[in-house]
Design a protein around this motif. Structure first.
Motif, PDB file in Angstrom:
ATOM      1  N   GLU A 103     -12.076  40.592  46.710  1.00  0.00           N
ATOM      2  CA  GLU A 103     -11.610  39.125  47.198  1.00  0.00           C
ATOM      3  C   GLU A 103     -10.436  39.350  48.532  1.00  0.00           C
ATOM      4  O   GLU A 103     -10.503  38.569  49.364  1.00  0.00           O
ATOM      5  CB  GLU A 103     -10.985  38.148  46.227  1.00  0.00           C
ATOM      6  N   ALA A 104      -9.742  40.331  48.159  1.00  0.00           N
ATOM      7  CA  ALA A 104      -8.628  40.606  49.294  1.00  0.00           C
ATOM      8  C   ALA A 104      -9.040  41.277  50.476  1.00  0.00           C
ATOM      9  O   ALA A 104      -8.365  41.390  51.577  1.00  0.00           O
ATOM     10  CB  ALA A 104      -7.314  41.432  48.673  1.00  0.00           C
ATOM     11  N   MET A 105     -10.436  41.922  50.270  1.00  0.00           N
ATOM     12  CA  MET A 105     -10.955  42.372  51.419  1.00  0.00           C
ATOM     13  C   MET A 105     -11.577  41.307  52.634  1.00  0.00           C
ATOM     14  O   MET A 105     -11.780  40.386  52.071  1.00  0.00           O
ATOM     15  CB  MET A 105     -12.018  43.290  50.991  1.00  0.00           C
ATOM     16  N   THR A 106     -11.678  41.693  53.775  1.00  0.00           N
ATOM     17  CA  THR A 106     -12.017  40.944  54.911  1.00  0.00           C
ATOM     18  C   THR A 106     -13.382  41.559  55.439  1.00  0.00           C
ATOM     19  O   THR A 106     -13.306  42.860  55.470  1.00  0.00           O
ATOM     20  CB  THR A 106     -11.032  40.477  55.716  1.00  0.00           C
ATOM     21  N   GLY A 107     -14.199  40.860  56.251  1.00  0.00           N
ATOM     22  CA  GLY A 107     -15.053  41.150  57.157  1.00  0.00           C
ATOM     23  C   GLY A 107     -15.928  42.235  56.669  1.00  0.00           C
ATOM     24  O   GLY A 107     -16.644  42.565  55.444  1.00  0.00           O
ATOM     25  N   ASN A 108     -16.284  43.444  57.347  1.00  0.00           N
ATOM     26  CA  ASN A 108     -17.434  44.510  57.160  1.00  0.00           C
ATOM     27  C   ASN A 108     -16.940  45.122  56.023  1.00  0.00           C
ATOM     28  O   ASN A 108     -17.699  45.877  55.204  1.00  0.00           O
ATOM     29  CB  ASN A 108     -17.489  45.059  58.408  1.00  0.00           C
ATOM     30  N   HIS A 109     -15.454  45.421  55.857  1.00  0.00           N
ATOM     31  CA  HIS A 109     -14.930  46.096  54.778  1.00  0.00           C
ATOM     32  C   HIS A 109     -15.265  45.816  53.406  1.00  0.00           C
ATOM     33  O   HIS A 109     -15.660  46.292  52.685  1.00  0.00           O
ATOM     34  CB  HIS A 109     -13.471  46.313  54.831  1.00  0.00           C
ATOM     35  N   ARG A 110     -15.362  44.128  53.203  1.00  0.00           N
ATOM     36  CA  ARG A 110     -15.765  43.663  51.943  1.00  0.00           C
ATOM     37  C   ARG A 110     -17.137  43.650  51.855  1.00  0.00           C
ATOM     38  O   ARG A 110     -17.706  43.996  50.857  1.00  0.00           O
ATOM     39  CB  ARG A 110     -15.482  42.164  52.133  1.00  0.00           C
ATOM     40  N   THR A 111     -17.926  43.532  53.081  1.00  0.00           N
ATOM     41  CA  THR A 111     -19.397  43.711  52.818  1.00  0.00           C
ATOM     42  C   THR A 111     -19.874  45.254  52.268  1.00  0.00           C
ATOM     43  O   THR A 111     -20.747  45.022  51.547  1.00  0.00           O
ATOM     44  CB  THR A 111     -20.233  43.184  54.197  1.00  0.00           C
TER      45      THR A 111
END
Length: 342
Positions: free
Chosen positions: A258-266
């Motif tokens: 949840e704390a990740m964003t963008g492509n890193h999260r995906t």
């Protein structure tokens, strides 16, 4: 993307999705029965091949519901169609012996083709406001559906060792093509909470089926002191699996993603979906081993070698996959996001 049905960060799973997961876990347990009937390494590999095909279908729909609310519009139609199809293909015998009908194997293979085509169509409609996502859907599915369908249908027609080899290849091909065509792509994960809940649901449902297997194993013979002790040990094992995943991994992984964003999260969530295949496969193998061992003990026999192999392999696979998921999900690199999607 149509805003009226797009998901938000804290979107949770809907009752329709829970029903969807129940149907797929029912199909997963049919795999366990198939492996138990064969009682051989070959039957385990055959079961894992079917589980792999079903898993990619489940994962694809779970990610689709993460982008668009599942109980509205075209996504609801696609999920209902998937439920009906999976119920049908979970019934027949998929590995016929020499001289037996190929109907079950062909039904399973063609069912996969139907699932894939319907999923692709629904995904394209759901992504009608997002050109990049539509291109991503076409890119991934056009490369994936054809070779996997050919492998499954060819295997169903050939039967025997060729069928097993081609179906295992189909699972590998689908995993590889999805990953490679997603590099630098546009897949989205709007809700980490929804992602974690869906994956947790399929794990808890699989664990529930393992408890049922324990009960069934004990019910096939008269209850003895040995049966009760074996059942209690099996319950402790099942509770241990639950604690490892839900007590040590699930919440921490969700908060980290949840704390990740963008492509890193995906990218992280994609790897997590792959690893959850190992988690679920491990649970099913543990269930297979425990059920067989309890039946043997209830009949005053020593558990068979097959039961020990299934149990030990399942525990090792579950622990390895869960540990890897924890490591990947909670890893926070210090370098900026490269912008590369899975």
């Amino acid at each position: 993307m149509a805003t009226e049905t797009a998901t938000a960060e804290r979107t949770r799973a809907t009752p329709l999705e829970l029903f969807f997961d129940l149907v797929y876990v029912f199909a997963f347990t049919q795999v366990t029965h198939l492996m138990a009937d064969g009682e051989s390494i070959r039957s385990i590999l055959g079961g894992l091949a079917i589980l792999g095909v079903l898993w990619w279908s489940w994962a694809s729909h779970a990610w689709l519901a993460n982008q668009q609310v599942a109980d509205r519009g075209p996504v609801r139609i696609g999920i209902l169609a998937a439920i009906a199809t999976v119920l049908v293909i979970s019934i027949p015998e998929v590995y016929p012996a020499d001289g037996e009908s190929l109907f079950g194997a062909l039904l399973f293979s063609i069912g996969f083709v139907v699932l894939s085509i319907v999923y692709t169509a629904v995904n394209l409609v759901a992504a009608r406001g997002d050109r990049a996502l539509r291109r991503q859907v076409l890119r991934t599915m056009s490369v994936t559906i054809v070779p996997v369908s050919i492998a499954l249908i060819s295997g169903a027609l050939l039967g025997g060792t060729a069928q097993l080899a081609l179906w295992l290849a189909a699972v590998a091909i689908e995993g590889i093509t999805i990953y490679l065509t997603s590099q630098g792509g546009a897949w989205l994960l709007p809700s980490a909470a929804h992602y974690a809940e869906r994956h947790g649901l399929v794990v808890i449902l699989a664990l529930g089926e393992s408890v049922i297997s324990i009960g069934l194993g004990a019910s096939h013979s008269p209850i003895t002191v040995g049966t009760v002790i074996a059942a209690l040990i099996a319950i402790v094992v099942a509770l241990g699996l639950w604690w490892v995943y839900f007590g040590r991994v699930s919440d921490a992984a969700e908060h980290s993603i949840e704390a990740m964003t963008g492509n890193h999260r995906t990218r992280t969530a994609t790897i997590g979906t792959y690893l959850h295949f190992g988690t679920v496969a491990g649970i099913l193998l543990v269930s297979l081993g425990l059920g067989g061992a309890i039946e043997s003990i209830a009949a005053a026999h020593v558990p068979a070698e097959f039961d020990w192999i299934a149990l030990i392999t399942g525990l090792a696979l579950f622990l390895a996959a869960t540990a890897a998921y924890s490591a990947v999900a909670t890893h926070n690199p210090t370098t900026p996001d490269s912008g590369e999607a899975p």
